[in-house]
Enzyme design. Structure first.
Site, mmCIF file in Angstrom:
data_model
loop_
_atom_site.group_PDB
_atom_site.id
_atom_site.type_symbol
_atom_site.label_atom_id
_atom_site.label_comp_id
_atom_site.label_asym_id
_atom_site.label_seq_id
_atom_site.Cartn_x
_atom_site.Cartn_y
_atom_site.Cartn_z
ATOM 1 N N LYS A 1 -2.733 -11.127 12.643
ATOM 2 C CA LYS A 1 -1.743 -10.036 12.687
ATOM 3 C C LYS A 1 -2.370 -8.741 13.196
ATOM 4 C CE LYS A 1 -0.439 -10.070 8.358
ATOM 5 N NZ LYS A 1 -1.338 -11.097 7.771
ATOM 6 N N LYS B 1 -5.090 -6.391 0.517
ATOM 7 C CA LYS B 1 -6.494 -6.458 0.932
ATOM 8 C C LYS B 1 -6.811 -5.463 2.044
ATOM 9 C CE LYS B 1 -6.337 -10.723 2.126
ATOM 10 N NZ LYS B 1 -4.910 -10.910 1.781
ATOM 11 N N LYS C 1 -4.611 -13.349 -2.181
ATOM 12 C CA LYS C 1 -3.312 -13.872 -1.775
ATOM 13 C C LYS C 1 -2.702 -12.983 -0.692
ATOM 14 C CE LYS C 1 1.230 -14.982 -3.732
ATOM 15 N NZ LYS C 1 1.963 -14.003 -2.908
ATOM 16 N N ASP D 1 -4.957 -16.808 1.567
ATOM 17 C CA ASP D 1 -5.637 -17.460 0.456
ATOM 18 C C ASP D 1 -6.892 -18.214 0.875
ATOM 19 O OD1 ASP D 1 -3.151 -16.715 -0.357
ATOM 20 O OD2 ASP D 1 -2.723 -18.511 -1.509
#
Length: 860
Positions: A58, A32, A27, A143
């Site tokens: 990003k 991560k 998520k 996700d």
């Protein structure tokens, strides 16, 4: 892990044997990037050569490794492929190489396309092999809501998948969906190594462990909440490098060890169904079927497929159909019978119960009617829980190969495989079409001159525009719209006067295509002029990846004074009510601006292509005044009393009816009888008397036709068709409007009809359709049936008088094998002179026995 051997000669190493790739999913905002970056450092510290790949627009995956943002792959200007990769690689701590895919600005473009393009470049350039990486770490955003973000799995890069979760509901919900994604790509060699819990509340980690147990996976490690992580992120450093003795760093080190040791589990994980997941989160008991053992991977071989079919039948399941990518299944047992849907787990809907890589639900109003029936069903479900979704597909189709499976989906007959288990004769006859010779195609509706089309797509789409060329599979450009000067190659991908193309590129998918759309609409509006019509067609790639064009088209209509019609795909000639309305209204506007001629000509031929010249000569010989060649579409209409159409086009007929313009579209003039009827119809519409010489052919033409009939009278011509196609052989758009049966009978040829009929019902239908054809034409072909390629070959070869067989495939090899020559409507010419020429061509084909002598299969 062993290091790859030296590679001094520059040869390619199969990296799957030596390289380990780990992909992190989870998520958004779950941690991560932090975990992935630290794992890369820990692996590099153990002597591995690591490539860290950030898959997020990003560009923050490599931030702690580099201490700054790096220029991503998709922003390398004019550089592409390996050059762009080299420019995007950055060496950092412990010798780690970093690369970021990058992506568009927020709200535009498609990040998934950018990730896929970067991975394609890595694969095509063999970057991993050349640089000798033995570990690649992928950090994927969010996700994974589409296939673009799953690119490392789709393209076979990943070997181990790791799901980062917390103890929160939405985190586990995302992980549950991601399990389905990993299972979908297990065929590419990836497996779920396990979960990593980025814990906010250590006391609640038990929930994540319970979820892992329910999903048949495990927890690889728990990363506790540690202020050291926050300090390291502010410093843009990995925590294992900045504070190696912190609790978080020690946890990450243990995780790295678990990841390195992780092997493929004995059985794959399972996605919890919607109801099952809710029950789990509410701490209710799991459904009985859900507690069954996770399925073992089905072996991809013939014995396993056959065993699956037998197992389903033995357990009471029978496959009855396929719809929307789901198998419709019936179950009978426990004194009850009901139906259910079987769907891939990735496409499962709420309330479906997950079992392995598939899920099921009952059809509305159906399901077990009693407790005993429910128990019997659950027992049967347990027996088949080890099957995969592919096993259901094979059980339905009965086929163990591509053509067998596809063939069964494309027809309603009971036998699942092609007759005799054979393959199609040629690749272009695949998908169970071996028995087809008539390929129905419509010339479409009128594209009014002056309207402008915008193709929003890649240039390669333009290469599909072949027509009657060596590159075209079928020979369908014929009939009254026949073009006497066809191109010798595909249409070039360039703009024409009334076509504007946006040339949609990869960069437009990634960064957005708004400027190109606006510029194309502006250019198109300038070409069509005020009150004009612009048709905007969105091709396949932009349909999936690009912007919504509605706002741009609405603005163009308002600001530029044109009508904009939007459609998907390059369906220029496909008839739709909205397209007919828009084009007809445009024709009305153009014609309304013109004054009608004071001394009009008699007729104006529309959409006759290369047939216009001989038909103009024919009409002129009968005393009618007309232009031999089209000068200007709208002024030609205004200059004639009667508009003669090659076919009743809905765009033009609607416009003519609205303006009170007289039009006619009589049957196509092929053969003497049809040509005479065509002339009579036009004279009647004009209110003219018959010409002095009558409507028949001149003496020279009569003699030429008689000579052709004499040459053809000892031969036969045939058609191969399904029962449903028999009625199309006379004057339909499937044969370009040519009254083919009547014309051939008039030519003196005996007619044969070979009908594909696998059962009695098909033969009965064929008899009725043949009788109806005979009633329309006065000719009844001799009927024969076949149900296999061998049967057709035998029937064709055994008829010695048969020399010609209709086929829309040039030089059809099926007919050559039978010693016959292929012909189609492209051999036909209109008018009396055209009839004589057509008979001469057919006679030449009949007398030409080249296929009989050199290509006929000798064993028949």
């Amino acid at each position: 892990m062993p290091r790859p051997p030296p590679n001094p000669g520059g040869y390619m190493i199969r990296f799957k044997e030596y390289m380990e790739s780990i992909v992190f999913f989870g998520k958004g905002g779950i941690g991560k990037s932090t975990i992935a970056a630290n794992i890369s450092v820990l692996f590099a510290a153990k002597g591995r050569k690591v490539l860290h790949v950030g898959c997020d627009p990003k560009r923050d995956s490599t931030l702690s490794l580099m201490g700054r943002r790096i220029r991503p792959f998709n922003e390398q200007g004019g550089s592409t492929g390996e050059e762009a990769l080299r420019l995007s690689l950055h060496r950092t701590i412990k010798g780690i190489d970093c690369i970021e895919a990058g992506g568009p600005q927020a709200g535009v473009g498609c990040a998934g396309a950018g990730i896929g393009a970067m991975l394609d470049a890595i694969k095509d350039s063999s970057l991993i092999e050349k640089e000798g990486y033995d570990t690649v770490v992928f950090d994927v955003l969010g996700d994974v809501v589409c296939g673009g973000f799953a690119a490392p799995l789709r393209r076979g890069f990943a070997s181990k998948a790791v799901l980062v979760v917390s103890e929160e509901l939405l985190s586990l919900y995302a992980a549950n969906n991601l399990i389905s994604m990993v299972n979908n790509y297990a065929r590419n060699g990836v497996f779920l190594a396990g979960l990593v819990v980025n814990a906010k509340d250590p006391a609640a980690v038990k929930l994540a462990r319970d979820f892992a147990k329910a999903a048949n996976t495990r927890v690889l490690g728990v990363i506790p909440r540690d202020p050291a992580v926050i300090r390291s992120e502010r410093a843009r450093k990995p925590v294992v490098a900045l504070e190696p003795r912190s609790e978080a760093a020690r946890s990450l080190a243990r995780l790295a060890g678990e990841l390195a040791a992780a092997g493929m589990p004995a059985s794959p994980p399972r996605m919890l169904g919607e109801a099952e997941f809710e029950a789990f989160m509410n701490e209710r008991p799991l459904p009985r079927a859900a507690r069954s053992a996770a399925p073992a991977p089905a072996r991809e071989n013939r014995k396993a497929r056959v065993a699956a079919s037998v197992l389903l039948e033995r357990s009471g399941f029978s496959m009855t159909g396929v719809t929307g990518g789901q198998v419709v299944c019936a179950w009978k047992g426990g004194g009850d019978t009901f139906r259910l849907f079987i769907a891939p787990a990735s496409d499962s809907r709420p309330a479906m119960v997950g079992v392995g890589d598939w899920a099921y639900c009952f059809l509305p109003g159906e399901g077990p009617g009693s407790n005993s029936s429910r128990d019997a069903f659950l027992a049967a479900l347990g027996e088949i829980s080890g099957l995969r979704f592919d096993d259901f597909i094979s059980a339905f189709s009965g086929g163990l190969d591509f053509y067998g499976n596809v063939d069964s989906f494309g027809k309603t007959s009971s036998h699942p495989l092609m007759p005799e288990g054979g393959r199609p004769v040629e690749p272009y006859l695949g998908f169970g079409q071996w028995q087809r010779f008539l390929f129905s195609d419509s010339s479409g509706i009128c594209i009014p001159p002056g309207s402008v089309m915008v193709e929003h797509g890649d240039n390669e789409c333009r290469f599909s525009g072949c027509s009657q060329t060596p590159l075209n599979t079928f020979q369908k450009i014929a009939g009254l719209a026949n073009d006497s000067t066809p191109s010798l190659g595909p249409l070039l991908p360039k703009e024409e006067r009334l076509i504007v193309t946006t040339d949609f590129l990869y960069q437009d998918a990634v960064n957005g295509d708004e400027k190109k759309i606006a510029a194309a609409l502006k250019a198109a509006a300038a070409r069509t002029g005020p009150g004009g019509l612009v048709e905007f067609y969105t091709g396949c790639a932009p349909l999936v990846l690009a912007s919504d064009v509605s706002s741009f088209s609405d603005r163009a209509a308002r600001d530029l004074g044109v009508e904009v019609l939007r459609e998907n795909f390059n369906s220029f000639c496909t008839e739709t009510p909205e397209k007919v309305r828009a084009r007809s209204a445009f024709v009305v506007r153009r014609l309304s601006a013109l004054k009608r001629a004071k001394k009009p000509l008699d007729v104006n031929l529309i959409n006759f292509g290369g047939c216009r010249e001989p038909l103009s000569a024919l009409l002129g010989s009968k005393g009618l005044a007309l232009k031999t060649w089209e000068e200007e579409f709208y002024s030609d209409i205004a200059s004639a009393r009667l508009q003669v159409l090659s076919a009743a086009d809905p765009v033009l007929t609607a416009a003519f009816d609205q303006l009170g313009i007289k039009w006619a579209a009589p049957g196509a003039p092929y053969g003497a009888a049809a040509t005479g009827a065509w002339l009579r119809s036009l004279f009647s519409a004009l209110g003219r008397k018959s010409p002095k010489e009558g409507f028949g052919p001149a003496r020279k033409e009569t003699e030429a036709v008689a000579a052709g009939v004499k040459r053809l009278s000892r031969f036969a011509a045939g058609f191969v068709a399904s029962p449903e196609e028999i009625g199309m052989l006379e004057g339909s758009w499937a044969v370009s409007g040519v009254p083919l049966v009547s014309f051939l009978a008039e030519a003196g040829l005996a007619l044969r009809l070979f009908v594909y009929a696998a059962d009695r019902a098909a033969r009965t239908l064929a008899g009725a359709e043949t009788a109806a054809l005979a009633a329309r034409t006065g000719t009844k072909p001799r009927l024969a049936f076949f149900d296999s390629p061998g049967g057709l070959l035998k029937a064709l070869s055994g008829d010695r008088a048969l020399r010609l067989v209709y086929s829309d495939i040039p030089l059809d090899p099926r007919l050559a094998a039978a010693g016959k020559s292929a012909f189609s409507v492209s051999a036909c010419e209109p008018g009396y002179e055209g009839a004589a020429e057509t008979l001469r061509r057919l006679a030449q084909l009949c007398e030409w026995d080249f296929n009989e002598r050199y290509f006929r299969t000798k064993s028949v």
